[in-house]
Design an enzyme around this catalytic site. Sequence first.
Site, mmCIF file in Angstrom:
data_model
loop_
_atom_site.group_PDB
_atom_site.id
_atom_site.type_symbol
_atom_site.label_atom_id
_atom_site.label_comp_id
_atom_site.label_asym_id
_atom_site.label_seq_id
_atom_site.Cartn_x
_atom_site.Cartn_y
_atom_site.Cartn_z
ATOM 1 N N HIS A 251 0.836 -1.203 0.000
ATOM 2 C CA HIS A 251 0.000 0.000 0.000
ATOM 3 C C HIS A 251 0.873 1.257 0.000
ATOM 4 O O HIS A 251 0.583 2.237 -0.687
ATOM 5 C CB HIS A 251 -0.906 -0.035 1.233
ATOM 6 C CG HIS A 251 -1.835 1.118 1.347
ATOM 7 N ND1 HIS A 251 -2.211 1.650 2.564
ATOM 8 C CD2 HIS A 251 -2.474 1.865 0.412
ATOM 9 C CE1 HIS A 251 -3.032 2.657 2.363
ATOM 10 N NE2 HIS A 251 -3.214 2.817 1.075
ATOM 11 N N GLU B 230 2.241 1.928 -3.435
ATOM 12 C CA GLU B 230 1.202 2.511 -4.296
ATOM 13 C C GLU B 230 1.130 4.029 -4.107
ATOM 14 O O GLU B 230 1.018 4.791 -5.079
ATOM 15 C CB GLU B 230 -0.149 1.872 -3.973
ATOM 16 C CG GLU B 230 -1.332 2.513 -4.686
ATOM 17 C CD GLU B 230 -2.577 2.590 -3.814
ATOM 18 O OE1 GLU B 230 -3.160 3.695 -3.699
ATOM 19 O OE2 GLU B 230 -2.951 1.553 -3.241
ATOM 20 N N HIS B 231 1.223 4.487 -2.871
ATOM 21 C CA HIS B 231 1.196 5.924 -2.583
ATOM 22 C C HIS B 231 2.416 6.625 -3.183
ATOM 23 O O HIS B 231 2.300 7.715 -3.758
ATOM 24 C CB HIS B 231 1.167 6.152 -1.067
ATOM 25 C CG HIS B 231 -0.211 6.160 -0.485
ATOM 26 N ND1 HIS B 231 -0.735 7.243 0.172
ATOM 27 C CD2 HIS B 231 -1.182 5.214 -0.481
ATOM 28 C CE1 HIS B 231 -1.967 6.965 0.573
ATOM 29 N NE2 HIS B 231 -2.256 5.734 0.201
ATOM 30 N N GLU C 68 -4.342 8.011 7.333
ATOM 31 C CA GLU C 68 -5.349 7.079 6.815
ATOM 32 C C GLU C 68 -5.633 5.985 7.842
ATOM 33 O O GLU C 68 -6.781 5.598 8.066
ATOM 34 C CB GLU C 68 -4.880 6.446 5.507
ATOM 35 C CG GLU C 68 -4.986 7.334 4.286
ATOM 36 C CD GLU C 68 -4.735 6.556 3.004
ATOM 37 O OE1 GLU C 68 -4.623 5.309 3.072
ATOM 38 O OE2 GLU C 68 -4.644 7.182 1.950
#
Length: 759
Positions: A49, A52-53, A130
């Site tokens: 994840h 991906e950022h 997040e």
Amino acid sequence: MPDTTRHLTLANGLQLTLRHAPRLKRSAAALRVHAGSHDAPSAWPGLAHFLEHLFFLGTTRFPLEDGLMRHVQALGGQVNASTRERTTDFFFEVPPTALAGGLERLCQMLAEPDLGIERQCREREVIHAEFIAWSRNPQAQQQFALLQSVAGNHPLSAFHAGNRYSLGLRNVAFQQALSGFHQRFYQGGQITLSLCGPQPLDELEQLGRQYAAIFEKGALVPQASPPALAANTPLLFAHQGLPAGAEQALELLVANLGDNRAGSWLDALERRGWLKGCKVEKLYAFAGQLLWHIDLKLDPDADTDEALKLLYGWFDFIRQTDPGQFNSAFGRLQQRRERNATALELARRDSAGQPFAALDKQALGALKALLEQLPRHAYGQWQLPAAEPLLIDELPTVQTAELPPALAMSDLLPPSRQYAALYLRWHVPSALRQPLRGVLERALHPLQSRCEQTCVQLQFSASGEYWQLRCAGHPAAVVRATGQALALMQAPSNWQSSPPEAPALIPIRALINQLTDAVLGNHPAATPPCTLDQALLDGAWQHSHWHGLALGFDASAVQALGAVLQGCPGQGAVPTPANLWSGQRWHHAEVPGSENALLLFCPLPAEQQASGRLLAQLLQGPVYQRLRVELQLGYAVFSTFRQVEGIGGLLFGVQSPHASQAEILDHLRKLLGQGVTLDIGARQALAEQFDEPAMANADVAEWAWQTHLATQPGNLLALQRSILMTRQADLDGLLSDLLSTDCAWLCLANSAAPDASWH
């Protein structure tokens, strides 16, 4: 004309899927990497994840200000990414002429990312924000708890989101794992790229070959098989050893579980007065494993055991029925879904290998295997629902009828689009409109579920003294759905049951839902106690006044619509534009959630809205850069131009786990005070977005409705011209007006006003 497709394997191993769809207005790319959070080293939860950022933070060739996100947003497009358990998806949608620029940026940022430690440190804080929001979100926590019921050693029960503590940036082993994950999985053999648009297949192929060649040559890396699943809750279903096609088979089963027509499981619950809501969701699919859940909300007086028996009886009925009968109906539904899908939806389906189609022989075999693993219980009386009338393309046969004078017609959407939209709005002065609204919401809910299944958008909303109905989709379906909706709204059958439960929302989304009421200056009013009945509803309709707008209907559809609207309740009227307030207003909204959230809406007079749109476009990048990247206020940061109740203006939104609403507002003021520089290219790109052939059909309809509410001419060409005439002096003057003390600002926040200057 049907779509045409092409499938290729490039020299570097990349799978290229192309779709030529002449009806589309936009083009899209969807790139799937066959690796996700379960493929990352278990020592570093959230690594996939996190990577991906990092991709979106810019590269040497395309820095952040010219990267994929800024490029797509400047064109009015959509862009996003998603890290799942075994896949990672990147996708965007833009005007056809911009597909090449977007594709080049997408491929370049994935093949040659900048993984510098400084940007890693900044982005880890965003990931942590997040994580905090996720940990405080009731829905997210419910799903996490649900996944704990699978076998303990399955990666589904582990933590994969990532946070400040799981991502050890200063650890050499972490950096090796990060670069190793990228090198291993972000190569040609691991990637499926799908391109979709109105361009010819040869043109799409040329683009795919040109830009996808940047990926290193490689082969598909075998992904480790997971341990067995186990589900311990009655509505969580775990499957093992399913053949290929199981995901498509589940899609058919989900469609039948969501069918509430006579003879179905949901109909049985409805007739007993038990059903408050039902959502079926696929949670996981990989290597013959499938995990899915039915989120069933029942009335407190419902018999839960009986509801489960009925569910298992419905499974048994499906298992014993000829699958061809279900598959034929499913095929018609899939055809409608394909015709109504956007370029982005089609590209994503293609990249996942799940076309909109009936089940083939392989998937039918998977359906049989799936059904065999479901609970067995011969219970209940069932029948196949009749053919869904909302899927019939032909118009209903009706007597000729003129349109009511209160309905305006717009020619902004050509009938050739096969997309129509109808807006009906009632002014309801009755003091009982709020509780009566609940009755109508409940009455419409089953029809709305059917509409959602068949690609028709049926929305009922209320703000202040107004009720509004919106119906959009295939023209014939809109006519039929509207007729049924108006009948239900005038004579609801169940006066005792409560409206369906609204899903829990994070604070910023909850504020967005309250924006319309805040713009109108509405505050909840006490409702006199009484027992609601048909007479009270009849009285409310008798004293109501309505007007509406229709677009996308040809001459035959107009006649059919005219017949339906003969039964529209209330008296015809004309729209009255909402009043623009003066001064600064603060609206304190009580919404769930502990994080601080604020919406700032800056309304503009009609003569400044073209320059306001350009200003909003030019502010998007700086707002994101300053508030999210540099100040790291939180992951929910946005700025845009929004029309609310016919009032257009700039809208800024921020949700932060640590900055107060007053601090957020101060940051926005300072940012606006820095000014903007006119970008000629951005001005041209913005003007081109308001050409009907370039706009999504739903966006055309909504723009027409908002200008109708504002009693302004619905002329897209005039808007384009006004945007192109905007000068630097116009932007400077607009910013000066916005920063003046008497500017009509509206702050909608989940806190009280910081000082007495707000009223």
